[in-house]
Design a protein around this motif. Structure first.
Motif, PDB file in Angstrom:
ATOM      1  N   THR A  35       0.857  -1.180   0.000  1.00 35.74           N
ATOM      2  CA  THR A  35       0.000   0.000   0.000  1.00 35.74           C
ATOM      3  C   THR A  35       0.894   1.231   0.000  1.00 35.74           C
ATOM      4  OG1 THR A  35      -1.612  -1.202   1.328  1.00 35.74           O
ATOM      5  CG2 THR A  35      -1.843   1.197   1.265  1.00 35.74           C
ATOM      6  N   LEU A  36       0.783   2.051  -1.036  1.00 34.32           N
ATOM      7  CA  LEU A  36       1.525   3.305  -1.096  1.00 34.32           C
ATOM      8  C   LEU A  36       0.563   4.406  -0.662  1.00 34.32           C
ATOM      9  CD1 LEU A  36       4.510   3.575  -2.163  1.00 34.32           C
ATOM     10  CD2 LEU A  36       3.395   1.451  -2.830  1.00 34.32           C
ATOM     11  N   THR A  37       0.957   5.187   0.328  1.00 37.77           N
ATOM     12  CA  THR A  37       0.033   6.176   0.884  1.00 37.77           C
ATOM     13  C   THR A  37       0.819   7.376   1.391  1.00 37.77           C
ATOM     14  OG1 THR A  37      -1.487   6.572   2.748  1.00 37.77           O
ATOM     15  CG2 THR A  37       0.103   4.817   3.015  1.00 37.77           C
ATOM     16  N   GLN A  38       0.112   8.458   1.677  1.00 36.76           N
ATOM     17  CA  GLN A  38       0.772   9.586   2.332  1.00 36.76           C
ATOM     18  C   GLN A  38       0.545   9.521   3.844  1.00 36.76           C
ATOM     19  OE1 GLN A  38       2.982  11.356   0.884  1.00 36.76           O
ATOM     20  NE2 GLN A  38       2.499  10.543  -1.148  1.00 36.76           N
ATOM     21  N   ASP A  39      -0.238   8.536   4.309  1.00 37.69           N
ATOM     22  CA  ASP A  39      -0.554   8.474   5.730  1.00 37.69           C
ATOM     23  C   ASP A  39      -0.237   7.098   6.318  1.00 37.69           C
ATOM     24  OD1 ASP A  39      -1.472   8.982   8.261  1.00 37.69           O
ATOM     25  OD2 ASP A  39      -3.562   8.539   7.751  1.00 37.69           O
ATOM     26  N   VAL A  40       1.049   6.875   6.545  1.00 36.23           N
ATOM     27  CA  VAL A  40       1.473   5.589   7.099  1.00 36.23           C
ATOM     28  C   VAL A  40       1.183   5.520   8.593  1.00 36.23           C
ATOM     29  CG1 VAL A  40       3.490   4.110   7.501  1.00 36.23           C
ATOM     30  CG2 VAL A  40       3.313   5.407   5.395  1.00 36.23           C
ATOM     31  N   HIS A  41       1.108   6.703   9.212  1.00 39.09           N
ATOM     32  CA  HIS A  41       1.123   6.758  10.670  1.00 39.09           C
ATOM     33  C   HIS A  41       0.057   5.876  11.332  1.00 39.09           C
ATOM     34  CE1 HIS A  41       1.909   8.217  14.646  1.00 39.09           C
ATOM     35  NE2 HIS A  41       0.603   8.408  14.789  1.00 39.09           N
ATOM     36  N   ALA A  42      -1.191   5.978  10.847  1.00 39.90           N
ATOM     37  CA  ALA A  42      -2.267   5.224  11.503  1.00 39.90           C
ATOM     38  C   ALA A  42      -2.019   3.718  11.381  1.00 39.90           C
ATOM     39  CB  ALA A  42      -3.615   5.596  10.886  1.00 39.90           C
ATOM     40  N   TYR A  43      -1.522   3.271  10.233  1.00 42.13           N
ATOM     41  CA  TYR A  43      -1.244   1.842  10.042  1.00 42.13           C
ATOM     42  C   TYR A  43      -0.138   1.380  10.996  1.00 42.13           C
ATOM     43  CZ  TYR A  43      -3.704   1.993   5.498  1.00 42.13           C
ATOM     44  OH  TYR A  43      -4.633   2.120   4.498  1.00 42.13           O
ATOM     45  N   GLU A  44       0.915   2.184  11.087  1.00 40.51           N
ATOM     46  CA  GLU A  44       2.043   1.731  11.904  1.00 40.51           C
ATOM     47  C   GLU A  44       1.676   1.766  13.383  1.00 40.51           C
ATOM     48  OE1 GLU A  44       4.562   5.906  11.908  1.00 40.51           O
ATOM     49  OE2 GLU A  44       5.281   4.200  10.761  1.00 40.51           O
ATOM     50  N   ALA A  45       0.854   2.763  13.784  1.00 38.84           N
ATOM     51  CA  ALA A  45       0.466   2.827  15.194  1.00 38.84           C
ATOM     52  C   ALA A  45      -0.354   1.589  15.551  1.00 38.84           C
ATOM     53  CB  ALA A  45      -0.336   4.102  15.467  1.00 38.84           C
ATOM     54  N   MET A  46      -1.279   1.211  14.682  1.00 39.14           N
ATOM     55  CA  MET A  46      -2.111   0.034  14.956  1.00 39.14           C
ATOM     56  C   MET A  46      -1.239  -1.216  15.066  1.00 39.14           C
ATOM     57  SD  MET A  46      -5.247  -1.553  12.706  1.00 39.14           S
ATOM     58  CE  MET A  46      -6.565  -0.540  13.298  1.00 39.14           C
ATOM     59  N   LYS A  47      -0.317  -1.362  14.132  1.00 36.87           N
ATOM     60  CA  LYS A  47       0.509  -2.566  14.106  1.00 36.87           C
ATOM     61  C   LYS A  47       1.493  -2.595  15.281  1.00 36.87           C
ATOM     62  CE  LYS A  47       4.142  -5.090  12.501  1.00 36.87           C
ATOM     63  NZ  LYS A  47       5.587  -4.897  12.620  1.00 36.87           N
ATOM     64  N   ILE A  48       2.147  -1.485  15.518  1.00 37.81           N
ATOM     65  CA  ILE A  48       3.158  -1.465  16.586  1.00 37.81           C
ATOM     66  C   ILE A  48       2.490  -1.647  17.945  1.00 37.81           C
ATOM     67  CG2 ILE A  48       4.711   0.126  17.799  1.00 37.81           C
ATOM     68  CD1 ILE A  48       5.913   0.803  15.069  1.00 37.81           C
ATOM     69  N   ARG A  49       1.314  -1.058  18.147  1.00 33.07           N
ATOM     70  CA  ARG A  49       0.676  -1.153  19.461  1.00 33.07           C
ATOM     71  C   ARG A  49       0.029  -2.511  19.713  1.00 33.07           C
ATOM     72  NH1 ARG A  49      -1.181   4.683  21.618  1.00 33.07           N
ATOM     73  NH2 ARG A  49       0.894   5.589  21.343  1.00 33.07           N
ATOM     74  N   ILE A  50      -0.555  -3.099  18.672  1.00 36.51           N
ATOM     75  CA  ILE A  50      -1.246  -4.367  18.917  1.00 36.51           C
ATOM     76  C   ILE A  50      -0.314  -5.555  18.675  1.00 36.51           C
ATOM     77  CG2 ILE A  50      -3.202  -5.825  18.224  1.00 36.51           C
ATOM     78  CD1 ILE A  50      -4.829  -3.238  17.866  1.00 36.51           C
ATOM     79  N   LEU A  51       0.408  -5.573  17.570  1.00 36.50           N
ATOM     80  CA  LEU A  51       1.293  -6.715  17.303  1.00 36.50           C
ATOM     81  C   LEU A  51       2.599  -6.627  18.105  1.00 36.50           C
ATOM     82  CD1 LEU A  51       2.048  -8.457  13.927  1.00 36.50           C
ATOM     83  CD2 LEU A  51       3.852  -8.007  15.565  1.00 36.50           C
ATOM     84  N   ASN A  52       3.368  -5.562  17.918  1.00 33.73           N
ATOM     85  CA  ASN A  52       4.698  -5.526  18.527  1.00 33.73           C
ATOM     86  C   ASN A  52       4.630  -5.368  20.052  1.00 33.73           C
ATOM     87  OD1 ASN A  52       5.222  -4.019  15.581  1.00 33.73           O
ATOM     88  ND2 ASN A  52       6.614  -5.666  16.097  1.00 33.73           N
ATOM     89  N   ALA A  53       3.788  -4.461  20.539  1.00 30.94           N
ATOM     90  CA  ALA A  53       3.631  -4.348  21.992  1.00 30.94           C
ATOM     91  C   ALA A  53       3.041  -5.657  22.510  1.00 30.94           C
ATOM     92  CB  ALA A  53       2.744  -3.163  22.352  1.00 30.94           C
ATOM     93  N   GLY A  54       2.122  -6.254  21.748  1.00 32.30           N
ATOM     94  CA  GLY A  54       1.514  -7.522  22.147  1.00 32.30           C
ATOM     95  C   GLY A  54       2.558  -8.626  22.307  1.00 32.30           C
ATOM     96  N   HIS A  55       3.516  -8.656  21.395  1.00 35.55           N
ATOM     97  CA  HIS A  55       4.602  -9.632  21.508  1.00 35.55           C
ATOM     98  C   HIS A  55       5.329  -9.494  22.849  1.00 35.55           C
ATOM     99  CE1 HIS A  55       5.737 -11.149  17.201  1.00 35.55           C
ATOM    100  NE2 HIS A  55       5.162 -12.085  17.912  1.00 35.55           N
ATOM    101  N   GLN A  56       5.568  -8.249  23.272  1.00 31.78           N
ATOM    102  CA  GLN A  56       6.272  -8.049  24.544  1.00 31.78           C
ATOM    103  C   GLN A  56       5.400  -8.489  25.714  1.00 31.78           C
ATOM    104  OE1 GLN A  56       9.656  -7.160  24.347  1.00 31.78           O
ATOM    105  NE2 GLN A  56       8.976  -7.588  22.269  1.00 31.78           N
ATOM    106  N   ILE A  57       4.092  -8.237  25.611  1.00 34.42           N
ATOM    107  CA  ILE A  57       3.177  -8.651  26.686  1.00 34.42           C
ATOM    108  C   ILE A  57       3.265 -10.162  26.879  1.00 34.42           C
ATOM    109  CG2 ILE A  57       0.721  -8.806  27.329  1.00 34.42           C
ATOM    110  CD1 ILE A  57       0.328  -6.090  25.840  1.00 34.42           C
ATOM    111  N   LEU A  58       3.388 -10.895  25.785  1.00 32.37           N
ATOM    112  CA  LEU A  58       3.475 -12.361  25.872  1.00 32.37           C
ATOM    113  C   LEU A  58       4.856 -12.855  26.293  1.00 32.37           C
ATOM    114  CD1 LEU A  58       1.728 -13.277  22.492  1.00 32.37           C
ATOM    115  CD2 LEU A  58       0.792 -13.717  24.783  1.00 32.37           C
TER     116      LEU A  58
END
Ligand code: NAD
Length: 489
Positions: free
Chosen positions: A280-303
């Protein structure tokens, strides 16, 4: 027979392979940090394009700035830079050999060959995966100009040690030769990863030569991107899987059946048509990365911190562990999802459900140890921003405080069964010292201001953290998880 150009035709019939003529490929990208992830992600996207007859002038040249990368170079060169990707889906296993990488720069002190490769005007993108902790950030998120590697590169800009020093040297040569700048493309899991790379490159360039920094600033771009695909480290089990398929690849990569790449469309010197193969090429990456980093990557640390303490070997096994899985769901839904905005086509709740499915894939042997690595950059980068948002909003931080307490317990270096946790962080000695001090005085952990900033002085968080760490040390991890789970909000 060993994997190579010459043996591609002899691969088992069900193994997909390049249909393009690899001898006609020409380079366009230098990639620094040839770990597993890059080969399962960016190199795969490029291979797909090449299969469509596109982007044959964008082949990848691998590179690395660490002595350890020389071993990977030897292995890849011995198999003509081919990589076997093994997709591990609950419904079955499939394999394909990708051919988008064509060479690997010699790994040398001073990085002469790397700088020379990046000066070739055919190279229009320099991309990298050098881990989240690889960008020399200080506690406030700025460039740490006092770090010995950065100091080294400022003092000896012609023989740099870091990827960024090498990029600055290459930009200088390109400017002097009249070549256009290349795009710097970060593919690490960092929020605003392009901005982080830009800050490191420009900060270093400015300390070396302000005029050069101005030139880079005017001519180069550093697009943000969100990258996603779970790619375990390769061990004996993965090598066995490759052999069972009938492929003699000494560095195969396994990965899940999911990929996402959201890229800010900001390339100063052209790019492959990534959108033709699902990016996906976009001018607004921020919302996608926030969702992924907070749920997937932070989630990995929680586990992973709870998983290490209870000696649960993989992320999928953590998702099967009743208390760890319930802890993950409760923290996520009560203290993470409220601070995540939706993106086009995906609400945070639906994304969480998808992540639960992906983490639970029993075929992926993503070790708890791999995920628990580099807590000092992952807790600070993934979890603490959520914690700060929750504190600002006056929401609960109980589960996030427990997550930090589990990390503080893990860094003491032993599991609850008494086995030893091998060092897993560049800051391990100081983390371990703080973790041991925190056993009797929990605040000793939060007083690591380089990690926690002023969070020790936030009473709502600090008091919950203290209570949890005491409980973990006195009653154990499972008791703490259950106490948290028995509270209803
Ligand atoms: P890996 O351990 O296989 O490879 C890491 C590479 O980075 C190696 O080439 C290593 O030499 C290099 N490196 C490490 N620290 C460095 C430093 N300070 N400076 C320069 N080079 C350095 O790891 P991987 O699985 O390829 O993951 C690398 C990064 O990719 C992650 O840190 C993450 O940001 C991103 N990523 C990984 C995954 C995944 O599931 N593996 C998923 C999304 C994003």
């Amino acid at each position: 027979t060993k994997l190579s150009n010459a043996t591609l035709d002899a691969l088992p019939d069900d193994v997909a392979r390049p249909t393009y003529d690899r001898s006609k490929l020409t380079p366009g990208i230098v990639h620094i940090g040839l770990g597993n992830f890059h080969r399962a992600h960016q190199a795969w996207y490029l291979h797909r394009l090449m299969q469509q007859g596109k982007a044959h002038d964008w082949a990848i040249i691998g590179a690395g700035v660490r002595a350890g990368d020389a071993a990977m170079r030897e292995k890849l060169l011995a198999q003509n830079c081919l990589t076997t990707l093994i997709e591990l889906d609950p419904s079955g296993t499939s394999a394909e050999v990708i051919g988008s990488m064509i060479d690997f720069v010699a790994v040398e002190e001073g990085n002469g060959p790397l700088i020379a490769a990046m000066c070739d005007p055919a190279i229009r993108i320099v991309s990298m995966t050098v881990t989240e902790g690889g960008y020399y950030l200080d506690a406030k998120g700025g460039l740490d100009l006092d770090h010995p590697d950065i100091r080294h590169d400022i003092d000896r800009p012609d023989t740099p040690r870091t990827a960024f020093g090498a990029m600055v040297a290459a930009y200088r040569n390109r400017r002097d030769l009249g070549h256009p700048a290349f795009t710097g493309q970060c593919c690490d899991n960092l929020q605003g990863n392009g901005a982080v790379l830009r800050q490191t490159v420009l900060g270093l360039a400015r300390a070396i030569d302000p005029e050069l920094a101005d030139w880079i600033e005017r001519n180069a771009t550093f697009p943000d991107s969100m990258v996603d695909c779970i790619v375990p480290a390769t061990g004996e089990a993965e090598l066995r899987t490759a052999r069972a398929i009938g492929i003699a690849d000494v560095v195969p990569v396994t990965h899940e059946n999911f990929r996402q790449w959201v890229i800010e469309d900001n390339f100063c010197n052209g790019r492959p048509p990534w959108e033709a193969v699902g990016a996906t090429l976009t001018q607004d990456v921020h919302a996608y990365e926030a969702m992924k980093i907070r749920i997937l990557n932070a989630g990995h640390q929680i586990l992973a911190n709870a998983g290490e303490l209870l000696n649960v070997p993989t992320i999928a096994a953590c998702m099967e562990h009743r208390d760890i899985a319930a802890f993950f769901r409760k923290v996520q839904s009560e203290e993470v999802v409220p601070y995540v905005d939706p993106v086009p086509g995906m609400a945070p709740d639906a994304y969480l459900a998808l992540i639960i499915l992906r983490f639970s894939n029993p075929k992926i042997r993503d070790t708890t140890r791999r995920v628990a690595f580099d807590g000092s950059s992952r807790h600070t980068g993934f979890l603490l921003p959520i914690l700060r948002d929750a504190l600002k909003a006056g929401g609960s931080v109980d589960g996030l405080a427990l997550t930090e307490a589990l990390w503080a317990r893990m860094c003491a270096g032993t599991r609850e069964d008494g086995t030893r946790i091998e060092p897993n962080d560049p800051l391990w000695p100081s983390l371990q010292e703080a973790a041991n001090a925190a056993k009797s005085r929990p605040m000793a952990w939060l007083e690591q201001t380089k990690l926690y900033g002023d969070l020790a002085s936030q009473p709502d968080f600090a008091s919950r953290f203290e209570a949890w760490l005491k409980k973990i040390w006195s009653d154990g991890t499972e008791a703490a998880l259950r106490a948290y789970l028995s509270q209803s909000n």
